[in-house]
Design an enzyme around this catalytic site. Structure first.
Site, PDB file in Angstrom:
ATOM      1  N   HIS A 256       5.904  -0.377  -2.680  1.00  0.00           N
ATOM      2  CA  HIS A 256       5.519   0.331  -3.906  1.00  0.00           C
ATOM      3  C   HIS A 256       5.547   1.852  -3.745  1.00  0.00           C
ATOM      4  CE1 HIS A 256       3.292  -3.559  -5.220  1.00  0.00           C
ATOM      5  NE2 HIS A 256       4.589  -3.621  -5.395  1.00  0.00           N
TER       6      HIS A 256
ATOM      7  N   ASN B 169       0.834  -1.201   0.000  1.00  0.00           N
ATOM      8  CA  ASN B 169       0.000   0.000   0.000  1.00  0.00           C
ATOM      9  C   ASN B 169       0.870   1.254   0.000  1.00  0.00           C
ATOM     10  OD1 ASN B 169      -2.064  -1.821   0.204  1.00  0.00           O
ATOM     11  ND2 ASN B 169      -2.257  -1.607   2.427  1.00  0.00           N
ATOM     12  N   VAL B 170       0.335   2.314  -0.605  1.00  0.00           N
ATOM     13  CA  VAL B 170       1.087   3.573  -0.685  1.00  0.00           C
ATOM     14  C   VAL B 170       0.447   4.641   0.205  1.00  0.00           C
ATOM     15  CG1 VAL B 170       2.006   3.102  -2.991  1.00  0.00           C
ATOM     16  CG2 VAL B 170      -0.224   4.228  -2.774  1.00  0.00           C
TER      17      VAL B 170
END
Ligand SMILES: [Zn+2]
Length: 294
Positions: free
Chosen positions: A135, A118-119
């Site tokens: 990521h 998750n970002v």
């Protein structure tokens, strides 16, 4: 205790069993230095969309590709217009019980490494100390020319100031997409002025790994080393459809590192887990915390 149908060939197929939060407690007590991977499923209770449904199909339009973003101004316009609409939802999202449960597990020494696909930075917002953002992170923007980092909030303010035609838009919940993307009208996209690097006027990109790009090799090697030292791998809230995270399951499988998974739907690793707990990540992890001895 029903077996899952193997979906991979050429792997060491283990005898997977479907279990409960209590079985997960037994798993982590047996293997108390977990390497944990989390994905979009852990953030859905914080109001952030997931990419795929329970059988792994895309829920919405395919996300932007790395080369498209770098090479086409139209793609950058599309990205910044859509993310202008979607970012406020990510920026204001709050960690949920699943993130908080992992903080407790870390503070009690059960989690040695946490890697997230998750970002959204919700693990860090919850107070998790050691997190690798596999990521990248959406709260930063990076210059592809000079490498300088700018906060996403600063870029949001720039977009608002330079694009009066979009500054007042409000995005319905149903139009929100994963990773701070949102459906907005074509006219808005066509007319938007895109931001440039404040230092060198270079090309700005959100500091995330787009599809079609790769995760930094040093980061991967560091994580494989951590995985080798961990006693087990725990997968939470991801279908593992992207190779950047599935590789850790593959590696664990090749090195006889036991694996468990908490996920609502099917995953690419289902034939490799010794334990699979179906259900909502927050509920399962809350139950698990309730079972832990004080
Ligand atoms: Zn620059």
């Amino acid at each position: 205790m029903s077996p899952l149908r193997p979906i991979l060939s050429g792997q060491n197929i283990v005898d997977t069993r479907l279990g409960s939060a209590y079985d997960l407690l037994e798993f982590i007590e047996k293997h108390p230095e977990l390497f944990v991977i989390t994905g979009a499923g852990i953030s859905s209770n914080s109001g952030i969309q997931t990419y795929r449904d329970e059988i792994g199909n895309w829920k919405s339009n395919n996300p932007i590709q790395h080369s498209e973003f770098l090479n086409k101004e139209a793609a950058r316009k599309r990205y910044w217009a859509r993310s202008f609409g979607g970012w406020p939802n990510v920026a204001s999202a709050k960690p949920n019980d699943a993130h908080k449960a992992l903080v407790k597990l870390e503070s009690r020494g059960y989690v040695s490494t946490l890697v997230t696909q998750n970002v959204d930075r919700l693990h860090q917002k919850a107070g998790h100390k050691k997190v690798t953002d596999l990521h990248g992170r959406l709260d930063q923007v990076v210059c592809m020319d000079c490498g300088s980092i700018t906060s996403r909030d600063q870029i949001q303010a720039w977009l608002r100031d330079h694009n009066p035609h979009i500054s007042g838009i409000e995005v319905e919940k149903s139009a929100l997409r994963p990773d701070g993307d949102a459906d907005v009208g074509d006219k808005l996209i066509h007319e938007i002025k895109v931001p440039q690097c404040p230092s060198c006027s270079g090309l700005l990109k959100p500091n995330v790994v787009f599809y079609g790009s790769t995760v930094n090799k040093e980061v991967v090697n560091y994580l494989l080393d951590r995985l080798r030292k961990a006693k087990a791998l725990l997968v939470i809230g991801t279908s593992l459809m992207v190779y950047s995270s599935f590789r850790f399951c593959k590696y664990a499988n090749e090195n006889q590192i036991p694996m468990a998974c908490v996920n609502q739907g099917l995953t690419r690793g289902d034939s490799l887990f010794s334990l699979k707990v179906g259900g909502d990540c927050s509920e399962v992890l809350n139950q698990l915390i309730g079972y832990l001895p004080e």
